[in-house]
Structure formats: C-alpha cells, structure tokens
Design an enzyme around this catalytic site. Structure first.
Site, PDB file in Angstrom:
ATOM      1  N   GLY A  36       0.819  -1.298  -0.080  1.00  0.00           N
ATOM      2  CA  GLY A  36      -0.101   0.144  -0.012  1.00  0.00           C
ATOM      3  C   GLY A  36       1.096   1.310  -0.169  1.00  0.00           C
ATOM      4  O   GLY A  36       0.584   2.126  -0.776  1.00  0.00           O
ATOM      5  N   HIS A  37       1.798   1.371   0.930  1.00  0.00           N
ATOM      6  CA  HIS A  37       2.963   2.262   0.781  1.00  0.00           C
ATOM      7  C   HIS A  37       3.597   2.534  -0.485  1.00  0.00           C
ATOM      8  O   HIS A  37       3.894   3.657  -0.889  1.00  0.00           O
ATOM      9  CB  HIS A  37       3.729   2.183   2.142  1.00  0.00           C
ATOM     10  CG  HIS A  37       3.275   2.211   3.418  1.00  0.00           C
ATOM     11  ND1 HIS A  37       3.144   0.995   4.211  1.00  0.00           N
ATOM     12  CD2 HIS A  37       2.796   3.210   4.081  1.00  0.00           C
ATOM     13  CE1 HIS A  37       2.413   1.396   5.274  1.00  0.00           C
ATOM     14  NE2 HIS A  37       2.339   2.708   5.343  1.00  0.00           N
ATOM     15  N   GLN A 148      -6.441   5.398   1.087  1.00  0.00           N
ATOM     16  CA  GLN A 148      -7.808   5.619   1.201  1.00  0.00           C
ATOM     17  C   GLN A 148      -8.420   4.450   2.222  1.00  0.00           C
ATOM     18  O   GLN A 148      -9.430   5.104   2.969  1.00  0.00           O
ATOM     19  CB  GLN A 148      -8.589   4.914   0.032  1.00  0.00           C
ATOM     20  CG  GLN A 148     -10.429   5.164   0.087  1.00  0.00           C
ATOM     21  CD  GLN A 148     -10.905   4.469  -0.913  1.00  0.00           C
ATOM     22  OE1 GLN A 148     -10.695   4.392  -1.978  1.00  0.00           O
ATOM     23  NE2 GLN A 148     -11.922   3.540  -0.314  1.00  0.00           N
ATOM     24  N   LYS A 149      -7.486   3.768   2.771  1.00  0.00           N
ATOM     25  CA  LYS A 149      -7.757   2.867   3.797  1.00  0.00           C
ATOM     26  C   LYS A 149      -8.000   3.557   5.309  1.00  0.00           C
ATOM     27  O   LYS A 149      -9.015   3.341   5.911  1.00  0.00           O
ATOM     28  CB  LYS A 149      -6.915   1.926   4.284  1.00  0.00           C
ATOM     29  CG  LYS A 149      -7.379   0.619   5.204  1.00  0.00           C
ATOM     30  CD  LYS A 149      -6.304  -0.282   5.456  1.00  0.00           C
ATOM     31  CE  LYS A 149      -5.238   0.135   6.463  1.00  0.00           C
ATOM     32  NZ  LYS A 149      -5.726   0.381   7.801  1.00  0.00           N
ATOM     33  N   ASP A 150      -7.257   4.531   5.242  1.00  0.00           N
ATOM     34  CA  ASP A 150      -7.479   5.515   6.417  1.00  0.00           C
ATOM     35  C   ASP A 150      -8.320   6.712   5.981  1.00  0.00           C
ATOM     36  O   ASP A 150      -8.078   7.827   5.893  1.00  0.00           O
ATOM     37  CB  ASP A 150      -6.119   6.099   7.156  1.00  0.00           C
ATOM     38  CG  ASP A 150      -5.279   4.867   7.561  1.00  0.00           C
ATOM     39  OD1 ASP A 150      -5.704   4.221   8.540  1.00  0.00           O
ATOM     40  OD2 ASP A 150      -3.970   4.771   7.032  1.00  0.00           O
ATOM     41  N   SER A 185      -2.383  -3.700   5.608  1.00  0.00           N
ATOM     42  CA  SER A 185      -2.419  -2.709   6.893  1.00  0.00           C
ATOM     43  C   SER A 185      -0.941  -3.247   7.737  1.00  0.00           C
ATOM     44  O   SER A 185      -0.645  -4.436   7.736  1.00  0.00           O
ATOM     45  CB  SER A 185      -3.276  -3.009   7.749  1.00  0.00           C
ATOM     46  OG  SER A 185      -3.108  -2.460   9.205  1.00  0.00           O
ATOM     47  N   SER A 186      -0.160  -2.137   8.342  1.00  0.00           N
ATOM     48  CA  SER A 186       0.962  -2.861   9.059  1.00  0.00           C
ATOM     49  C   SER A 186       0.482  -3.677  10.066  1.00  0.00           C
ATOM     50  O   SER A 186       1.194  -4.505  10.340  1.00  0.00           O
ATOM     51  CB  SER A 186       1.726  -1.466   9.494  1.00  0.00           C
ATOM     52  OG  SER A 186       2.023  -0.790   8.489  1.00  0.00           O
TER      53      SER A 186
END
Ligand code: PAF
Length: 296
Positions: A36-37, A148-150, A185-186
């Site tokens: 994601g990053h 967008q997850k956050d 996600s981490s």
C-alpha cells in the site's frame, strides 16, 4: 536514495530542488511498509520530480493502552521498499527532533475528527493533524499522498490543508488489497492464521455491500445489514457506518451521493479498519480526493 535524520539536513537537501522548480511529492508513514505504501511512493514518483518518504512512529496519535510500544518495525525492509518504489529521500527523525522539549502547540481538527475512529480514539486525529502539519512545514511538498484505507484521516487532513491554507494537493490513493480482499495494513502483522481468516470478514462484508450497491441496492440500512451479516466472524465490531464522504455525517435513507461504508473491528486484540466507497456515478470513483490547493 538519501537518508536524513534532522530537519536541517532535510531542508538543505530540498532547498536546491525547490530553487530549480522541481515538483516535490511526499509520503508520510509510520514504517513497517507494505505494498500500500509502495503504491503511494510509486504514484508520487510518477507525478513528481522528487519523492520524500518519512518514517516516524508518531506517539501523539496513540492513546493509552494502544499499540505504540509494540508497533511492528523493520527499517531495513522499509529502506529497500522505498528505494525500489522510487523514493529519493527517506526522512527518519527521532521523537526529540519532531517534539523538542517545550513543545506545546497542536492542530485541533474540528467536527470531522469526532465520528467513526474519533469516537473511540480520543485525541487521535489531533495527533495526526499536528504531526502532518509539522511534516508539511518541513518538507513543503507540492503533492502529498495518503491511502484511502485511512479514509477519515484523509478527510481530516484535506480539511486541515484547506483551513490552514497549506499549499499542497492531497492525493488519496485507493486501498491496496491482498488477492482475497484483505486490506493491506501494517497491523496485519499481528494476525496469526486463524485471526487472518476471521479478519477477512471485514473486507468481505464491505465488498458485498459495494457489490449490492453497484447492482442497484441504494437503501442505507440494507447495505449496512449486508455488510454486518458477513462481519459476524470478527470478535467485535467497533463501528460500521455509512457516511457522506464530505462531512462524515451518517446516511440513513437512500444513498444519492458519494458515500463511504466504514468499519472498525477487533480480531483478538488487533483493531483493524477498512472502508469502501459507494459512488452513484462512475465519475465519482477512482482517486477519491485530489486537489485542495487553490492552484490545482
Ligand atoms: O497513516 C499514517 O501512517 C499516519 O497516521 C501518518 C499520516 C503518517 C501520521 O503519523
């Protein structure tokens, strides 16, 4: 890729780039990077002349009893990912560099920080807004990239940038998922095999509601019910809400504007969040928020 640890070194590195009129992209992170990053960094590298990534585990956005002390770290892997994805500068400040002795000024977000995660993590978005404002002042990026997850974080940051006249475009990049749908996600690192299987219920529920929406079901209570049925596999649902993407107010009737179906749930002791966007017209999908800078 250059690695810098102090604000002075970061500024010295960026000054000539800015003088040459280079477009600077920024990806703020808390480390333990995943694809994601990687996607955010690649987007920045594609759109900007120089990409700065920060890794800073920001203590002020964690509440008492949250996972600050146990947050996963792997700096060597992070460095490789940044390099491969096209980052030019990696900023690795210590806590004392960001919050020196005597620090006492914060950014206080408004109503957008109150619902959803804000209800369960008091002070979280104050910590996020403060550190992001500080990092923006250090990097002075033209574009800043967020996942967008956050989702609520992106809305709070976009509002902050507008309200405080920060000359930066906030680019929101769609959530990257595993092949089976689990949002990267981490914190997925906390999940063992069984927990991971149960965590999958979150994306399954949200994606089922999105499929129903795309097939014509626009009644908010029914969409929430579809998601809730599948989310039954988690240990507890902290919230599952359908909200207006602009003001984060709950939608209770027919969904006639772009909405976000947002969930936070516990699997064991791990708290996970995810969301999907429900866009009545195709024009509303894709990059969610792009451009709050008056010159954008
Ligand atoms: O999304 C995150 O990783 C953090 O909230 C951020 C934006 C880096 C601020 O600490």
């Amino acid at each position: 890729m250059r690695i810098v640890r102090t604000i002075a070194d970061l500024r010295a590195l960026l000054r000539p780039l800015r003088a040459e009129g280079k477009r600077i992209g920024f990806v703020p992170t808390m480390g333990f990077l995943h694809e994601g990053h990687g996607t955010l960094i690649r987007q920045s590298a594609a759109r900007c002349d120089a990409t700065i990534v920060s890794i800073f585990l920001n203590p002020t956005q964690f509440g008492p009893g949250e996972d600050l002390a146990s947050y996963p770290r792997d700096l060597e892997k992070d460095q490789n990912l940044c390099l491969e994805a096209g980052a030019g500068v990696l900023f690795l400040p210590e806590v004392s560099e960001i919050y020196p002795t005597g620090f006492q000024t914060h950014v206080e977000p408004g109503r957008l920080a109150e619902p959803l995660c804000g209800r369960f993590r008091p002070g979280h978005f104050r910590g996020v807004a403060t550190v992001v404002a500080k990092l923006f002042n250090m990097v002075q990026p033209d574009l800043a990239f967020f996942g967008q997850k956050d989702f609520q974080q992106t809305v709070v940051i976009r509002r902050m940038a507008r309200d405080l006249n920060m000359p930066v475009d906030i680019v929101v990049v769609p959530t990257v998922r595993e092949a089976d749908g689990l949002a990267l996600s981490s914190r997925n690192a906390y999940l063992d095999e069984d927990a991971r299987r149960r965590a999958l219920c979150i994306s399954q529920g949200l994606l089922a509601a999105k499929a129903a929406f795309d097939a014509g079901e626009h009644a908010a209570p029914r969409l929430i019910e579809i998601a809730r049925d599948l989310l039954a596999g988690v240990d507890s649902i902290q919230y599952l809400e359908l909200v207006d993407t602009q003001n984060l107010e709950p939608l209770t009737g027919q969904v006639d504007r772009t909405a976000a179906l947002c969930a936070a749930a516990y699997v064991g002791r791990t708290r996970l969040i995810d969301n999907v966007l429900l866009a009545p017209s195709a024009a509303d999908s894709g990059l969610v928020l792009n451009g709050n800078h008056p010159n954008a």
